[in-house]
Write a protein that holds these residues in place. Structure first.
Motif, PDB file in Angstrom:
ATOM      1  N   MET A   1       0.843  -1.172   0.000  1.00 28.11           N
ATOM      2  CA  MET A   1       0.000   0.000   0.000  1.00 28.11           C
ATOM      3  C   MET A   1       0.892   1.241   0.000  1.00 28.11           C
ATOM      4  N   THR A   2       0.521   2.218  -0.797  1.00 24.82           N
ATOM      5  CA  THR A   2       1.268   3.461  -0.867  1.00 24.82           C
ATOM      6  C   THR A   2       0.379   4.604  -0.426  1.00 24.82           C
ATOM      7  N   PHE A   3       0.841   5.387   0.538  1.00 25.12           N
ATOM      8  CA  PHE A   3       0.137   6.570   0.977  1.00 25.12           C
ATOM      9  C   PHE A   3       0.629   7.749   0.143  1.00 25.12           C
ATOM     10  N   GLN A   4      -0.287   8.587  -0.307  1.00 26.08           N
ATOM     11  CA  GLN A   4       0.092   9.791  -1.042  1.00 26.08           C
ATOM     12  C   GLN A   4       0.496  10.866  -0.039  1.00 26.08           C
ATOM     13  N   LEU A   5       1.722  11.301  -0.107  1.00 32.69           N
ATOM     14  CA  LEU A   5       2.227  12.300   0.818  1.00 32.69           C
ATOM     15  C   LEU A   5       2.753  13.491   0.040  1.00 32.69           C
ATOM     16  N   GLY A   6       2.837  14.622   0.677  1.00 32.89           N
ATOM     17  CA  GLY A   6       3.147  15.868   0.008  1.00 32.89           C
ATOM     18  C   GLY A   6       4.599  16.086  -0.356  1.00 32.89           C
ATOM     19  N   SER A   7       4.813  17.231  -0.962  1.00 31.11           N
ATOM     20  CA  SER A   7       6.147  17.579  -1.441  1.00 31.11           C
ATOM     21  C   SER A   7       7.127  17.802  -0.301  1.00 31.11           C
ATOM     22  N   ALA A   8       6.650  18.207   0.864  1.00 34.06           N
ATOM     23  CA  ALA A   8       7.564  18.423   1.994  1.00 34.06           C
ATOM     24  C   ALA A   8       8.270  17.119   2.367  1.00 34.06           C
ATOM     25  N   LEU A   9       7.539  16.014   2.342  1.00 39.29           N
ATOM     26  CA  LEU A   9       8.160  14.736   2.670  1.00 39.29           C
ATOM     27  C   LEU A   9       9.147  14.318   1.578  1.00 39.29           C
ATOM     28  N   LEU A  10       8.809  14.590   0.341  1.00 36.38           N
ATOM     29  CA  LEU A  10       9.728  14.303  -0.764  1.00 36.38           C
ATOM     30  C   LEU A  10      11.004  15.137  -0.612  1.00 36.38           C
ATOM     31  N   ASP A  11      10.842  16.414  -0.292  1.00 41.68           N
ATOM     32  CA  ASP A  11      12.007  17.270  -0.056  1.00 41.68           C
ATOM     33  C   ASP A  11      12.864  16.698   1.065  1.00 41.68           C
ATOM     34  N   ALA A  12      12.225  16.285   2.150  1.00 40.69           N
ATOM     35  CA  ALA A  12      12.951  15.734   3.301  1.00 40.69           C
ATOM     36  C   ALA A  12      13.732  14.484   2.899  1.00 40.69           C
ATOM     37  N   CYS A  13      13.113  13.617   2.120  1.00 42.25           N
ATOM     38  CA  CYS A  13      13.791  12.392   1.689  1.00 42.25           C
ATOM     39  C   CYS A  13      15.010  12.718   0.829  1.00 42.25           C
ATOM     40  N   VAL A  14      14.847  13.618  -0.118  1.00 37.88           N
ATOM     41  CA  VAL A  14      15.960  13.996  -0.998  1.00 37.88           C
ATOM     42  C   VAL A  14      17.088  14.612  -0.174  1.00 37.88           C
ATOM     43  N   LEU A  15      16.741  15.559   0.699  1.00 43.93           N
ATOM     44  CA  LEU A  15      17.769  16.211   1.504  1.00 43.93           C
ATOM     45  C   LEU A  15      18.469  15.217   2.433  1.00 43.93           C
ATOM     46  N   ALA A  16      17.721  14.271   2.986  1.00 44.33           N
ATOM     47  CA  ALA A  16      18.323  13.268   3.877  1.00 44.33           C
ATOM     48  C   ALA A  16      19.304  12.375   3.111  1.00 44.33           C
ATOM     49  N   ILE A  17      18.956  12.031   1.897  1.00 45.22           N
ATOM     50  CA  ILE A  17      19.844  11.181   1.084  1.00 45.22           C
ATOM     51  C   ILE A  17      21.140  11.921   0.766  1.00 45.22           C
ATOM     52  N   VAL A  18      21.017  13.166   0.306  1.00 45.93           N
ATOM     53  CA  VAL A  18      22.239  13.885  -0.068  1.00 45.93           C
ATOM     54  C   VAL A  18      23.010  14.388   1.149  1.00 45.93           C
ATOM     55  N   GLU A  19      22.381  14.399   2.310  1.00 46.24           N
ATOM     56  CA  GLU A  19      23.135  14.734   3.516  1.00 46.24           C
ATOM     57  C   GLU A  19      24.137  13.622   3.826  1.00 46.24           C
ATOM     58  N   LYS A  20      23.742  12.377   3.572  1.00 48.33           N
ATOM     59  CA  LYS A  20      24.636  11.239   3.828  1.00 48.33           C
ATOM     60  C   LYS A  20      25.795  11.201   2.838  1.00 48.33           C
ATOM     61  N   GLU A  21      25.490  11.465   1.552  1.00 49.49           N
ATOM     62  CA  GLU A  21      26.526  11.511   0.517  1.00 49.49           C
ATOM     63  C   GLU A  21      25.965  12.187  -0.724  1.00 49.49           C
ATOM     64  N   ASP A  22      26.833  12.850  -1.469  1.00 47.69           N
ATOM     65  CA  ASP A  22      26.430  13.471  -2.723  1.00 47.69           C
ATOM     66  C   ASP A  22      25.864  12.379  -3.629  1.00 47.69           C
ATOM     67  N   ALA A  23      24.891  12.745  -4.443  1.00 45.80           N
ATOM     68  CA  ALA A  23      24.245  11.737  -5.287  1.00 45.80           C
ATOM     69  C   ALA A  23      23.837  12.363  -6.614  1.00 45.80           C
ATOM     70  N   TYR A  24      23.746  11.531  -7.656  1.00 48.95           N
ATOM     71  CA  TYR A  24      23.275  11.986  -8.955  1.00 48.95           C
ATOM     72  C   TYR A  24      21.813  11.567  -9.121  1.00 48.95           C
ATOM     73  N   GLY A  25      21.154  12.158 -10.099  1.00 50.76           N
ATOM     74  CA  GLY A  25      19.712  12.025 -10.266  1.00 50.76           C
ATOM     75  C   GLY A  25      19.173  10.609 -10.252  1.00 50.76           C
ATOM     76  N   TYR A  26      19.760   9.725 -11.052  1.00 50.01           N
ATOM     77  CA  TYR A  26      19.242   8.363 -11.135  1.00 50.01           C
ATOM     78  C   TYR A  26      19.366   7.645  -9.794  1.00 50.01           C
ATOM     79  N   SER A  27      20.511   7.806  -9.123  1.00 50.01           N
ATOM     80  CA  SER A  27      20.673   7.139  -7.823  1.00 50.01           C
ATOM     81  C   SER A  27      19.710   7.709  -6.790  1.00 50.01           C
ATOM     82  N   LEU A  28      19.462   9.020  -6.850  1.00 51.05           N
ATOM     83  CA  LEU A  28      18.475   9.626  -5.954  1.00 51.05           C
ATOM     84  C   LEU A  28      17.087   9.036  -6.194  1.00 51.05           C
ATOM     85  N   THR A  29      16.738   8.915  -7.460  1.00 47.31           N
ATOM     86  CA  THR A  29      15.428   8.335  -7.798  1.00 47.31           C
ATOM     87  C   THR A  29      15.301   6.932  -7.219  1.00 47.31           C
TER      88      THR A  29
END
Length: 106
Positions: A1-29
């Motif tokens: 099941m997938t819950f639809q969540l807003g852009s703030a959570l997407l922003d948080a996920c992206v920022l959390a990933i790149v906080e751990k290490e720099d990343a390129y688009g495909y790996s971020l996806t």
């Protein structure tokens, strides 16, 4: 099941990933897809928005004869991630309270 969540959570996920290490688009996806259904075509506008807000910077690095664009978190991006993480914890606690029983007090 997938819950639809807003852009703030997407922003948080992206920022959390790149906080751990720099990343390129495909790996971020690929990493974001472990928690939410998103395509590369959806993620790139998010990356541009975060970059425009000075939460991310970019640099290019050669890879197999081509340049690969990497995203790196900024100091402002770290502050934004902290804000979003705090908001998420508060939201999650409220949802957990409702789902696990008990009365919700505003």
């Amino acid at each position: 099941m997938t819950f639809q969540l807003g852009s703030a959570l997407l922003d948080a996920c992206v920022l959390a990933i790149v906080e751990k290490e720099d990343a390129y688009g495909y790996s971020l996806t690929q990493q974001v897809q472990t928690v939410m259904d998103i395509s590369e075509s959806t993620l790139y506008p998010v990356l541009r928005r975060l970059q425009k807000a000075d939460y991310l910077t970019t640099y290019d690095q050669p890879y197999q004869g081509r340049n690969r664009r990497y995203y790196k978190i900024t100091g402002q991006g770290r502050l934004r991630l902290l804000e979003l993480s705090t908001e998420w914890q508060q939201y999650k606690a409220k949802v957990d309270h409702v789902l696990l029983g008990g009365e919700q007090n505003g």
